[in-house]
Design an enzyme around this catalytic site. Structure first.
Site, short mmCIF file in Angstrom:
data_model
loop_
_atom_site.label_atom_id
_atom_site.label_comp_id
_atom_site.label_asym_id
_atom_site.label_seq_id
_atom_site.Cartn_x
_atom_site.Cartn_y
_atom_site.Cartn_z
CE LYS A 53 -1.99 -2.13 3.73
NZ LYS A 53 -2.76 -2.23 4.99
CD GLU A 109 8.97 -1.05 -3.71
OE1 GLU A 109 8.17 -0.36 -3.04
OE2 GLU A 109 9.30 -2.19 -3.37
CG ASP A 113 15.49 -1.14 4.36
OD1 ASP A 113 16.62 -0.65 4.46
OD2 ASP A 113 14.87 -1.61 5.32
CE LYS A 141 15.00 3.54 5.28
NZ LYS A 141 14.41 2.69 6.36
CG PHE A 162 11.36 2.64 10.83
CD1 PHE A 162 11.20 1.52 10.02
CD2 PHE A 162 10.22 3.29 11.29
CE1 PHE A 162 9.95 1.05 9.69
CE2 PHE A 162 8.95 2.82 10.97
CZ PHE A 162 8.82 1.70 10.17
CG ASP A 169 3.30 0.92 7.58
OD1 ASP A 169 4.11 0.68 6.65
OD2 ASP A 169 2.93 0.07 8.41
P1 IMP Z 1 13.27 -4.28 1.50
O1 IMP Z 1 13.87 -3.40 0.43
O2 IMP Z 1 12.91 -5.66 1.02
O3 IMP Z 1 14.13 -4.34 2.72
O4 IMP Z 1 11.91 -3.72 2.02
C1 IMP Z 1 11.33 -2.58 1.62
C2 IMP Z 1 10.03 -2.48 2.34
O5 IMP Z 1 10.23 -2.34 3.74
C3 IMP Z 1 9.28 -1.24 1.91
O6 IMP Z 1 8.43 -1.50 0.83
C4 IMP Z 1 8.56 -0.83 3.17
O7 IMP Z 1 7.32 -1.48 3.24
C5 IMP Z 1 9.44 -1.31 4.28
N1 IMP Z 1 10.33 -0.24 4.80
C6 IMP Z 1 11.66 -0.13 4.62
N2 IMP Z 1 12.16 0.95 5.25
C7 IMP Z 1 11.10 1.55 5.84
C8 IMP Z 1 10.98 2.74 6.65
O8 IMP Z 1 11.93 3.47 6.96
N3 IMP Z 1 9.72 3.02 7.08
C9 IMP Z 1 8.62 2.27 6.78
N4 IMP Z 1 8.71 1.15 6.01
C10 IMP Z 1 9.93 0.80 5.56
MG MG Z 2 6.34 -1.16 0.56
#
Ligand code: IMP
Ligand code: MG
Length: 191
Positions: A53, A109, A113, A141, A162, A169
């Protein structure tokens, strides 16, 4: 776009320690991204693909910032638990409504992260043989990255912290803030 000042968000704003990116900075940068996409995809009828979302506020601002014909579709995935193992599960809860073979797909996106979620989704999309597949992320990030993913368009680099707001969220709250901020330590409990 008009925005309420941070104080208007009362209880939500009281949870914020510091604003990292203002609503105005977000507006301005998203207009720039839209301009670049309009230029790069001219004549391509691109398909924007977003993951629900968190990406909704970004897509809602990005779409009118794009001045060429464009289509949009959405996917949804189930959240995974805490942890950073590369084999953690991500499940596709909602798939795209139309085939993407031969289409110029721009994957949009909110934040990249570790890159694990995106890597999983890009593999699914690549298997469907789009004409091209690129990534546009509002927040990046890069220091947390576990899997390298080239992003064609990046709105803002974020520190390894974060953050909430503009779709992001904390336990499903704060998505409606028009800015991006850090939560106060007494509010944020890492799980
Ligand atoms: P990743 O790249 O697989 O680690 O995950 C990315 C997802 O983690 C994003 O789509 C968000 O839903 C969540 N996420 C990563 N960093 C944050 C943050 O700082 N705040 C809120 N959600 C985050
Ligand atoms: Mg997300």
């Amino acid at each position: 776009m008009a925005h309420y000042p941070p104080e208007a968000y009362g209880e939500l704003n009281e949870g914020i320690q510091e604003i990292l990116i203002s609503a105005e900075e977000l507006d301005q940068r998203i207009m720039e991204l839209g301009r670049a996409i309009s230029r790069d995809y001219d004549g391509c009828n691109p398909l924007l693909v977003g993951v629900l979302k968190g990406v909704v506020p970004f897509i809602a601002s990005l779409m009118p910032a794009i001045t060429i014909p464009v289509e949009v579709d959405y996917m949804a995935i189930s959240g995974y638990g805490p942890g950073t193992k590369t084999d953690r599960g991500v499940r596709l809860e909602k798939d795209l409504t139309a085939p993407i073979a031969g289409r110029h797909v721009l994957f949009v996106e909110d934040v990249i992260d570790t890159g694990l979620t995106l890597n999983y989704l890009l593999k699914i999309l690549e298997a469907r043989k789009p004409a091209s597949l690129k990534v546009c992320t509002l927040f990046n990030k890069s220091r947390r990255r576990l899997i390298q993913i080239p992003s064609a368009y990046v709105g803002f680099e974020l520190p390894n912290l974060f953050v909430v707001g503009y779709g992001l969220d904390y336990r499903e709250k704060y998505r409606n803030l028009p800015f991006v901020g850090l939560l106060k330590p007494e509010v944020f409990q890492p799980d």
